[in-house]
Scaffold this motif. Structure first.
Motif, PDB file in Angstrom:
ATOM      1  N   PHE A 121      -8.705   2.879  11.153  1.00 52.17           N
ATOM      2  CA  PHE A 121      -9.077   2.423   9.818  1.00 52.17           C
ATOM      3  C   PHE A 121      -9.872   1.130   9.904  1.00 52.17           C
ATOM      4  O   PHE A 121      -9.604   0.289  10.764  1.00 52.17           O
ATOM      5  CB  PHE A 121      -7.823   2.131   8.976  1.00 52.17           C
ATOM      6  N   GLY A 140      -4.727  12.322   3.987  1.00 48.67           N
ATOM      7  CA  GLY A 140      -6.103  12.515   3.559  1.00 48.67           C
ATOM      8  C   GLY A 140      -6.629  11.454   2.612  1.00 48.67           C
ATOM      9  O   GLY A 140      -7.809  11.464   2.275  1.00 48.67           O
ATOM     10  N   LEU A 141      -5.781  10.530   2.195  1.00 45.23           N
ATOM     11  CA  LEU A 141      -6.205   9.524   1.212  1.00 45.23           C
ATOM     12  C   LEU A 141      -6.245   8.116   1.791  1.00 45.23           C
ATOM     13  O   LEU A 141      -6.570   7.169   1.073  1.00 45.23           O
ATOM     14  CB  LEU A 141      -5.278   9.544  -0.005  1.00 45.23           C
ATOM     15  N   GLY A 142      -5.913   7.941   3.030  1.00 41.09           N
ATOM     16  CA  GLY A 142      -5.914   6.603   3.605  1.00 41.09           C
ATOM     17  C   GLY A 142      -4.858   5.721   2.975  1.00 41.09           C
ATOM     18  O   GLY A 142      -3.849   6.209   2.450  1.00 41.09           O
ATOM     19  N   LEU A 143      -5.077   4.427   3.021  1.00 42.22           N
ATOM     20  CA  LEU A 143      -4.161   3.471   2.409  1.00 42.22           C
ATOM     21  C   LEU A 143      -4.740   3.018   1.078  1.00 42.22           C
ATOM     22  O   LEU A 143      -5.888   2.576   1.004  1.00 42.22           O
ATOM     23  CB  LEU A 143      -3.976   2.244   3.314  1.00 42.22           C
ATOM     24  N   TYR A 190       0.851  -1.180   0.000  1.00 37.34           N
ATOM     25  CA  TYR A 190       0.000   0.000   0.000  1.00 37.34           C
ATOM     26  C   TYR A 190       0.892   1.237   0.000  1.00 37.34           C
ATOM     27  O   TYR A 190       2.027   1.204   0.453  1.00 37.34           O
ATOM     28  CB  TYR A 190      -0.848   0.070   1.272  1.00 37.34           C
ATOM     29  N   GLN A 237       0.444   5.298   1.496  1.00 32.59           N
ATOM     30  CA  GLN A 237      -0.402   6.139   2.336  1.00 32.59           C
ATOM     31  C   GLN A 237       0.002   7.578   2.147  1.00 32.59           C
ATOM     32  O   GLN A 237       1.156   7.950   2.355  1.00 32.59           O
ATOM     33  CB  GLN A 237      -0.297   5.741   3.811  1.00 32.59           C
ATOM     34  N   PHE A 261      -9.058  -0.317   2.183  1.00 34.83           N
ATOM     35  CA  PHE A 261      -9.167   0.533   3.361  1.00 34.83           C
ATOM     36  C   PHE A 261     -10.093   1.718   3.132  1.00 34.83           C
ATOM     37  O   PHE A 261     -10.178   2.263   2.017  1.00 34.83           O
ATOM     38  CB  PHE A 261      -7.788   1.082   3.719  1.00 34.83           C
ATOM     39  N   GLY A 262     -10.752   2.121   4.214  1.00 37.76           N
ATOM     40  CA  GLY A 262     -11.423   3.406   4.217  1.00 37.76           C
ATOM     41  C   GLY A 262     -10.416   4.525   4.439  1.00 37.76           C
ATOM     42  O   GLY A 262      -9.228   4.272   4.683  1.00 37.76           O
ATOM     43  N   ALA A 263     -10.899   5.759   4.389  1.00 41.44           N
ATOM     44  CA  ALA A 263     -10.018   6.917   4.542  1.00 41.44           C
ATOM     45  C   ALA A 263      -9.635   7.182   5.990  1.00 41.44           C
ATOM     46  O   ALA A 263      -8.740   7.981   6.258  1.00 41.44           O
ATOM     47  CB  ALA A 263     -10.665   8.153   3.936  1.00 41.44           C
TER      48      ALA A 263
END
Lengths: 114, 105
Positions: free
Chosen positions: B86, A40-43, A35, A37, B95-97
């Motif tokens: 998360f 503001g965009l998460g994973l 992933y 990261q 995943f969510g934000a």
């Protein structure tokens, strides 16, 4: 104690360089994930692998490739690094495709591309 | 792929307060996890909970798979609970934000 390790915590590279990020897990897990990261965009999932030599694209595979020659090791490759690939990269692993287990994460690699 | 939405995006609490974090997902799943990302960036497993209810100390989680949501409850919050929470779902762990929780002393 379960462990996912990543080769570097911090990495600085120049635009156009080929970059290798290594991830190793010692839990005999079949599934491994990469992933990135960003604030503001998460994973966001780049690639994942269900087995040795097997890979699947995630949401943002462009500009990346992966290699899984051994079960315990999953490598992320930036063929020609660009500044928009500056990010935190996280590796994870879980058990098997038909026995979903907890996902465990490595500590992350913060990559800066200049 | 599966869409994952978390709410609220930000939450500020006084120490000792309770809170509920929500995770909605767009398709049926048989894999759901909650994580806490600490200030150093490490993701820590909280719950593996594709369905049902689990509790671990001051934290508990409930997933209603048929209605495609999961809830994370934090009771008697402490400053060490601060960070980003998360949820991740599906075989490919989307995943969510996240929800950024700040607990003030």
């Amino acid at each position: 104690d379960v462990k996912v390790t990543q080769s570097s915590r911090y990495l600085v590279k120049r635009t156009g360089e080929k970059v290798f990020l290594e991830c190793v897990q010692d839990m005999d897990h079949e599934n491994m994930f990469w992933y990135r990261q960003d604030p503001g965009l998460g994973l966001r999932l780049i690639y994942f692998s269900y087995d040795v030599k097997m890979k699947e694209k995630g949401d943002i595979p462009e500009g990346y490739s992966v290699s899984r020659e051994k079960k315990e090791r999953f490598s992320l490759i930036l063929e020609s690094a660009s500044t928009n690939q500056t990010s935190m990269y996280l590796c994870a692993s879980t058990g098997g495709p038909f026995s979903y287990n907890e996902q465990f994460f490595g500590p992350g690699t913060r990559l800066t591309v200049l | 792929g599966i869409q994952v939405e978390q709410s609220p995006p930000d939450l500020i609490l006084q120490e000792g307060a309770n809170s509920t974090l929500r995770c909605n997902f767009s398709d049926s799943v048989n894999n759901l996890q909650w994580f806490h990302q600490n200030p150093w960036g490490q993701l820590i497993n909280l719950f593996y909970i594709p369905s049902g209810t689990k509790q671990n100390g001051r934290l508990s989680a409930t997933t209603v798979a048929t209605e495609r949501y999961s809830l994370l409850y934090i009771s008697s919050s402490q400053t060490t609970d601060s960070g980003v929470y998360f949820c991740a779902v599906g075989v490919d762990m989307r995943f969510g934000a996240g929800t950024r929780l700040t607990v003030k002393p």
